[in-house]
Every structure is written in C-alpha cells, then in structure tokens.
Design a protein around this motif. Structure first.
Motif, PDB file in Angstrom:
ATOM      1  N   ARG A 211      44.239  42.516  25.438  1.00  0.00           N
ATOM      2  CA  ARG A 211      44.747  41.143  25.486  1.00  0.00           C
ATOM      3  C   ARG A 211      44.642  40.607  26.911  1.00  0.00           C
ATOM      4  NH1 ARG A 211      44.355  42.024  20.891  1.00  0.00           N
ATOM      5  NH2 ARG A 211      45.875  41.778  19.197  1.00  0.00           N
ATOM      6  N   PRO A 212      43.432  40.416  27.417  1.00  0.00           N
ATOM      7  CA  PRO A 212      43.302  40.019  28.829  1.00  0.00           C
ATOM      8  C   PRO A 212      43.935  38.669  29.140  1.00  0.00           C
ATOM      9  CG  PRO A 212      41.190  39.841  27.681  1.00  0.00           C
ATOM     10  CD  PRO A 212      42.116  40.560  26.768  1.00  0.00           C
ATOM     11  N   GLY A 213      43.822  37.706  28.215  1.00  0.00           N
ATOM     12  CA  GLY A 213      44.413  36.396  28.469  1.00  0.00           C
ATOM     13  C   GLY A 213      45.923  36.440  28.522  1.00  0.00           C
ATOM     14  N   VAL A 214      46.540  37.126  27.552  1.00  0.00           N
ATOM     15  CA  VAL A 214      48.003  37.230  27.513  1.00  0.00           C
ATOM     16  C   VAL A 214      48.516  38.000  28.724  1.00  0.00           C
ATOM     17  CG1 VAL A 214      49.958  38.164  26.215  1.00  0.00           C
ATOM     18  CG2 VAL A 214      48.043  37.079  25.001  1.00  0.00           C
ATOM     19  N   VAL A 215      47.869  39.103  29.034  1.00  0.00           N
ATOM     20  CA  VAL A 215      48.299  39.919  30.183  1.00  0.00           C
ATOM     21  C   VAL A 215      48.180  39.118  31.473  1.00  0.00           C
ATOM     22  CG1 VAL A 215      47.765  41.954  31.557  1.00  0.00           C
ATOM     23  CG2 VAL A 215      47.793  42.104  29.065  1.00  0.00           C
ATOM     24  N   THR A 216      47.113  38.355  31.630  1.00  0.00           N
ATOM     25  CA  THR A 216      46.940  37.553  32.844  1.00  0.00           C
ATOM     26  C   THR A 216      48.049  36.526  32.979  1.00  0.00           C
ATOM     27  OG1 THR A 216      44.532  37.837  32.744  1.00  0.00           O
ATOM     28  CG2 THR A 216      45.368  36.019  34.083  1.00  0.00           C
TER      29      THR A 216
ATOM     30  N   ILE B  88      62.855  44.416  40.765  1.00  0.00           N
ATOM     31  CA  ILE B  88      62.405  45.656  40.118  1.00  0.00           C
ATOM     32  C   ILE B  88      61.905  45.381  38.704  1.00  0.00           C
ATOM     33  CG2 ILE B  88      63.195  47.887  39.234  1.00  0.00           C
ATOM     34  CD1 ILE B  88      65.062  48.045  41.653  1.00  0.00           C
ATOM     35  N   ALA B  89      62.596  44.508  37.986  1.00  0.00           N
ATOM     36  CA  ALA B  89      62.187  44.170  36.621  1.00  0.00           C
ATOM     37  C   ALA B  89      60.816  43.493  36.607  1.00  0.00           C
ATOM     38  CB  ALA B  89      63.231  43.271  35.966  1.00  0.00           C
ATOM     39  N   LEU B  90      60.595  42.567  37.539  1.00  0.00           N
ATOM     40  CA  LEU B  90      59.304  41.871  37.598  1.00  0.00           C
ATOM     41  C   LEU B  90      58.179  42.829  37.964  1.00  0.00           C
ATOM     42  CD1 LEU B  90      60.424  38.595  39.403  1.00  0.00           C
ATOM     43  CD2 LEU B  90      59.700  38.821  37.014  1.00  0.00           C
ATOM     44  N   ILE B  91      58.472  43.759  38.879  1.00  0.00           N
ATOM     45  CA  ILE B  91      57.465  44.755  39.264  1.00  0.00           C
ATOM     46  C   ILE B  91      57.125  45.652  38.082  1.00  0.00           C
ATOM     47  CG2 ILE B  91      57.088  46.786  40.701  1.00  0.00           C
ATOM     48  CD1 ILE B  91      58.724  45.367  42.870  1.00  0.00           C
ATOM     49  N   ALA B  92      58.151  46.053  37.321  1.00  0.00           N
ATOM     50  CA  ALA B  92      57.908  46.893  36.142  1.00  0.00           C
ATOM     51  C   ALA B  92      57.058  46.148  35.111  1.00  0.00           C
ATOM     52  CB  ALA B  92      59.246  47.319  35.535  1.00  0.00           C
ATOM     53  N   VAL B  93      57.326  44.860  34.942  1.00  0.00           N
ATOM     54  CA  VAL B  93      56.533  44.052  34.004  1.00  0.00           C
ATOM     55  C   VAL B  93      55.071  43.991  34.464  1.00  0.00           C
ATOM     56  CG1 VAL B  93      56.174  41.720  33.140  1.00  0.00           C
ATOM     57  CG2 VAL B  93      58.464  42.699  33.150  1.00  0.00           C
ATOM     58  N   GLN B  94      54.875  43.735  35.756  1.00  0.00           N
ATOM     59  CA  GLN B  94      53.502  43.652  36.266  1.00  0.00           C
ATOM     60  C   GLN B  94      52.762  44.983  36.106  1.00  0.00           C
ATOM     61  OE1 GLN B  94      53.425  41.981  40.330  1.00  0.00           O
ATOM     62  NE2 GLN B  94      52.466  40.205  39.370  1.00  0.00           N
ATOM     63  N   ALA B  95      53.410  46.088  36.460  1.00  0.00           N
ATOM     64  CA  ALA B  95      52.742  47.387  36.379  1.00  0.00           C
ATOM     65  C   ALA B  95      52.487  47.798  34.927  1.00  0.00           C
ATOM     66  CB  ALA B  95      53.584  48.449  37.094  1.00  0.00           C
ATOM     67  N   GLY B  96      53.453  47.528  34.043  1.00  0.00           N
ATOM     68  CA  GLY B  96      53.292  47.939  32.647  1.00  0.00           C
ATOM     69  C   GLY B  96      52.310  47.088  31.867  1.00  0.00           C
ATOM     70  N   ALA B  97      52.306  45.796  32.140  1.00  0.00           N
ATOM     71  CA  ALA B  97      51.436  44.896  31.372  1.00  0.00           C
ATOM     72  C   ALA B  97      49.961  45.171  31.599  1.00  0.00           C
ATOM     73  CB  ALA B  97      51.757  43.446  31.721  1.00  0.00           C
ATOM     74  N   VAL B  98      49.623  45.746  32.760  1.00  0.00           N
ATOM     75  CA  VAL B  98      48.218  46.011  33.076  1.00  0.00           C
ATOM     76  C   VAL B  98      47.582  46.926  32.038  1.00  0.00           C
ATOM     77  CG1 VAL B  98      46.691  47.066  34.784  1.00  0.00           C
ATOM     78  CG2 VAL B  98      48.547  45.619  35.528  1.00  0.00           C
ATOM     79  N   TRP B  99      48.368  47.807  31.414  1.00  0.00           N
ATOM     80  CA  TRP B  99      47.809  48.761  30.462  1.00  0.00           C
ATOM     81  C   TRP B  99      47.108  48.068  29.298  1.00  0.00           C
ATOM     82  CZ3 TRP B  99      46.447  53.601  30.444  1.00  0.00           C
ATOM     83  CH2 TRP B  99      46.161  54.222  29.227  1.00  0.00           C
ATOM     84  N   TRP B 100      47.570  46.893  28.909  1.00  0.00           N
ATOM     85  CA  TRP B 100      46.992  46.168  27.769  1.00  0.00           C
ATOM     86  C   TRP B 100      45.947  45.141  28.213  1.00  0.00           C
ATOM     87  CZ3 TRP B 100      52.108  47.688  27.858  1.00  0.00           C
ATOM     88  CH2 TRP B 100      52.508  48.520  26.823  1.00  0.00           C
ATOM     89  N   MET B 101      45.466  45.272  29.437  1.00  0.00           N
ATOM     90  CA  MET B 101      44.502  44.310  29.951  1.00  0.00           C
ATOM     91  C   MET B 101      43.209  44.309  29.139  1.00  0.00           C
ATOM     92  SD  MET B 101      44.292  42.050  32.366  1.00  0.00           S
ATOM     93  CE  MET B 101      42.988  40.942  32.895  1.00  0.00           C
ATOM     94  N   GLY B 102      42.805  45.465  28.643  1.00  0.00           N
ATOM     95  CA  GLY B 102      41.562  45.538  27.896  1.00  0.00           C
ATOM     96  C   GLY B 102      41.641  44.872  26.538  1.00  0.00           C
TER      97      GLY B 102
ATOM     98  N   VAL C 255      44.698  41.126  38.919  1.00  0.00           N
ATOM     99  CA  VAL C 255      44.552  40.919  37.476  1.00  0.00           C
ATOM    100  C   VAL C 255      43.667  39.703  37.201  1.00  0.00           C
ATOM    101  CG1 VAL C 255      45.812  40.354  35.366  1.00  0.00           C
ATOM    102  CG2 VAL C 255      46.722  42.059  36.952  1.00  0.00           C
ATOM    103  N   VAL C 256      43.837  38.640  37.982  1.00  0.00           N
ATOM    104  CA  VAL C 256      42.985  37.452  37.805  1.00  0.00           C
ATOM    105  C   VAL C 256      41.510  37.817  38.017  1.00  0.00           C
ATOM    106  CG1 VAL C 256      42.370  35.223  38.816  1.00  0.00           C
ATOM    107  CG2 VAL C 256      44.755  35.756  38.334  1.00  0.00           C
ATOM    108  N   SER C 257      41.244  38.608  39.029  1.00  0.00           N
ATOM    109  CA  SER C 257      39.873  39.038  39.279  1.00  0.00           C
ATOM    110  C   SER C 257      39.337  39.886  38.126  1.00  0.00           C
ATOM    111  CB  SER C 257      39.805  39.829  40.590  1.00  0.00           C
ATOM    112  OG  SER C 257      38.476  40.180  40.898  1.00  0.00           O
ATOM    113  N   THR C 258      40.169  40.783  37.614  1.00  0.00           N
ATOM    114  CA  THR C 258      39.763  41.609  36.472  1.00  0.00           C
ATOM    115  C   THR C 258      39.532  40.750  35.240  1.00  0.00           C
ATOM    116  OG1 THR C 258      41.109  43.427  37.372  1.00  0.00           O
ATOM    117  CG2 THR C 258      40.407  43.601  35.078  1.00  0.00           C
ATOM    118  N   PHE C 259      40.389  39.755  35.031  1.00  0.00           N
ATOM    119  CA  PHE C 259      40.245  38.829  33.908  1.00  0.00           C
ATOM    120  C   PHE C 259      38.924  38.073  33.997  1.00  0.00           C
ATOM    121  CE2 PHE C 259      41.697  34.617  31.963  1.00  0.00           C
ATOM    122  CZ  PHE C 259      41.383  35.024  30.678  1.00  0.00           C
TER     123      PHE C 259
END
Length: 389
Positions: A82-87, A66-80, A112-116
């Motif tokens: 910090r794309p490298g860090v988020v990836t 659950i923690a890893l899923i929350a990290v994946q879902a939440g980190a996407v918000w900052w993709m625009g 996320v890799v594709s978006t990056f």
C-alpha cells in the motif's frame, strides 16, 4: 551513484518525460528491503525520544513523539503493498514529529516519499511531492521555526525527484533487458524456421513422390524413401548443431558447442536432394575462390538461399532454380531465380521473406523479392563484405 552524473538539464528532461510518457514499469519492494527500511527507520528515529518536545508538556510531548516514531517505523513494512496509504501516513506522522521537534524535521517521511516515487509512476506519485512540500513547510511556521523552511522544501522536492529519476532509470534498464530477450527469441525463431522449413518441405515432396510411384515403380519409391530418411537425418543434425550453439552461451558449454555453422561450401549438399524432388537447381559462383568470406556473411547467404529454395518448392511450382553468387565487388550478391508462376511475396502466409530481409539487414545489407519481369520469381540480396588482411 549513476544519477549524480546527470546534468541538471538532463535530470529536468527525464523528470518531464516521466510525467508525460506512459509508464508500464512494475517496481516491487522485496521483504529484505522492507526489513532494511524498518531497521534504518528505528536507528534514525531512536535518538529522537531523548529530545524535549517544544510547546507542549515534556511527558505528554515525549509520549506523542514516541507514538509518531513508532507509526513511522511500523508503517514502512507495508510500503510494498500500500505505497500510497503508507506515504500519506508517513507524511502526517512526519508533520507531527516536525511540529514537536523542528530540529530533526519530518523523520523518515522524505525517505518514504522517495521510495514512493520509485515504486509508482511519476503522475501517480506527484501528489506525494506536493504533500511533502506542504507538510514540511507548514509545521515549522506554525511552531515558530521558519528559518529552515526553504531547506525542507528543497529537500522534499529533491527526495521525490531522486525517486522518480531512479524509477526512470530502472524502467530503461528493464526495457533494454526485455529488448535483448525479444531479439534473442526472434533470432532463435528465425534460425529454427530456416533450419526446419526447407528440410521439411523437401521431405513432404519426397514423401509425395514415393506415394505417386509406390505401385508402378517400387525401386524409385524406395529411393525416395531413402532420400526422405537422409533429409530427416540432416534436419536432426542441423537442429542439434543449432542447440549446441545456443548452449555455447552457458557458463560451461559442450565441447562441440562451437561446431561451424553452414556456409557457401555446403550449398551442394543443400541442393542435392532437390533433384529427387523434381527441381533442377543450377549454381553459378564468381569470385568465391579469390577471397575468404566472413563466416557471418556465409551463414546469412546460406540461409537466404535455403529459404528461397523452400519457397520455390512450396509455392512456385517451378522446374528449375538458378542460384547466382557474386563476390567480385564490395558486396556478396546472392540471387535466386525460378521459372515458376511468379508468386507474390506473401504467398503461403509465412514469414520466410520477412525473415530473409531481417537476416540481410542484420548483416548490414538489403534484400529484394518479387516477381521477375522475365518470368518466375526472384530474390536478390546484397551482403557487405569485410576485407580480410
């Protein structure tokens, strides 16, 4: 999707080009798309919490999942931003998800890799493809589920290449849009130059003539001022006509936006004020009465004559100018000669002759300009004619 229509060879060439050609395309991820990504991540990952993790106690494993899923879902918000860090965060979290639940893979890491790969140039995002390749193959082997290794490796490469190809296509479309804008700007600048440079040059000569005879011959000075006023009014009329033509591209143009552009029949009006400015202009025409010339060819010929006479006034110090129009062949021949000093093509430092060459080229023709061996200066243009039915 347009990318699906590309052959494998074309895709490979596009990918190689994206790695070698400088990439100045600026891609951005709007808040709306970030919200969509977060929502999709939650929707895709929510069922994962119902799975029982492998190789670890159920309660601890589910909490970690659950923690890893929350990290994946939440980190996407900052993709625009910090794309490298988020990836990097998504790939590490995805490796953990894949280790705990091999049957679902690395979560949304490949999305996320594709978006990056779409957000950043291929040379900058390539490490994401390598990291995805490693992190999607090592966890299955480490957890004893190596059967899908090749499948996940192929998915990682496909995700990156899909994003890189999408970026390449977006860059081409942006470059094409920019090219269209620059061409339109150049066209507007060329038209304004042709409209204003001639009339303003005539007005300067007329004003100087009025000043020269103001005390000695007031009547002649008054006539020069009247000619100056008429030239100014003609300039305003042409500018308004041009602006209406530009507005004709709008959804609801003015009723008179499609007023006809000047043509060869307007050359008499164009040359009439030049006599008062001290330039004797003689017009010779052949073959114009036997055929109807396309409006675009007439406009190009008119502007070439207009700019040529402007240069005569500004640079040649000539007394006479001869205009020859010959439409007896497959081309309209436009020739302007003067008896001035045979100025070089770059006289005055302007863009007049370059603009005439561009105008002739756009009409499918050519233009030569230079000193005339017989004396003076000569401009000669060949404009192809479309036969009318």
């Amino acid at each position: 999707m347009p990318l699906l229509g590309l052959t494998p060879g074309v895709r490979l060439v596009a990918l190689l080009a994206s790695l070698t050609v400088p990439d100045r395309f600026e891609a951005t991820l709007s808040p709306r798309w970030r919200t969509v990504l977060v929502g999709c991540a939650l929707a895709l990952l929510a069922p994962v919490v119902l799975l029982t993790p492998d190789g670890v106690p159920a309660s601890a494993g589910r909490a970690a999942l659950i923690a890893l899923i929350a990290v994946q879902a939440g980190a996407v918000w900052w993709m625009g931003e910090r794309p490298g860090v988020v990836t990097a965060v998504e790939l590490v979290a995805g490796a953990g998800v894949q280790f705990l639940a091999p049957e679902i893979g690395p979560g949304i890491a490949l999305v996320v890799v594709s978006t990056f790969a779409w957000l950043r140039p291929a040379r900058e995002s390539l490490w994401g493809a390598v990291a995805a390749l490693v992190l999607t193959t090592v966890p299955p082997w480490a957890s004893g589920h190596g059967r899908g290794t090749l499948l996940w490796a192929a998915a990682a490469l496909l995700a990156w290449s899909w994003g890189a190809l999408g970026r390449s296509r977006s860059a081409r479309r942006a470059a094409e849009a920019r090219r269209v804008v620059l061409e339109e700007r150049a066209r507007i600048a060329r038209e304004l130059h042709d409209i204003l440079a001639h009339t303003v040059s005539v007005m300067v000569v007329q004003a100087a003539a009025a000043d020269d005879v103001f005390d000695a011959n007031p009547a002649r000075a008054r006539q020069a001022l009247r000619d100056l006023e008429s030239s100014g009014r003609r300039a305003l009329t042409e500018v308004r006509r041009f602006l209406r033509t530009v507005r004709a591209l709008e959804p609801e143009p003015d009723a008179d936006a499609f007023a006809p552009q000047p043509g060869l029949a307007d050359l008499d009006v164009l040359t009439r004020p030049l006599a008062a400015a001290g330039l004797d202009v003689r017009l010779h025409a052949e073959g114009l009465d036997d055929r109807t010339l396309p409006a675009g060819v007439q406009l190009s010929a008119y502007r070439i004559v207009q700019e040529s006479l402007t240069n005569v006034l500004r640079h040649a110090r000539a007394r006479t100018a001869d205009i020859t129009l010959d439409a007896t062949g497959r081309h309209l021949v436009v020739e302007v000669r003067d008896d001035g000093g045979g100025r070089p093509s770059g006289a005055g430092g302007g863009q007049g002759i370059a603009g005439m060459r561009e105008r002739a080229a756009l009409a499918g023709g050519s233009l030569d300009a230079g000193p005339d061996p017989a004396g003076g200066f000569r401009v000669r243009a060949l404009l192809p004619l479309e036969e009318t039915s």
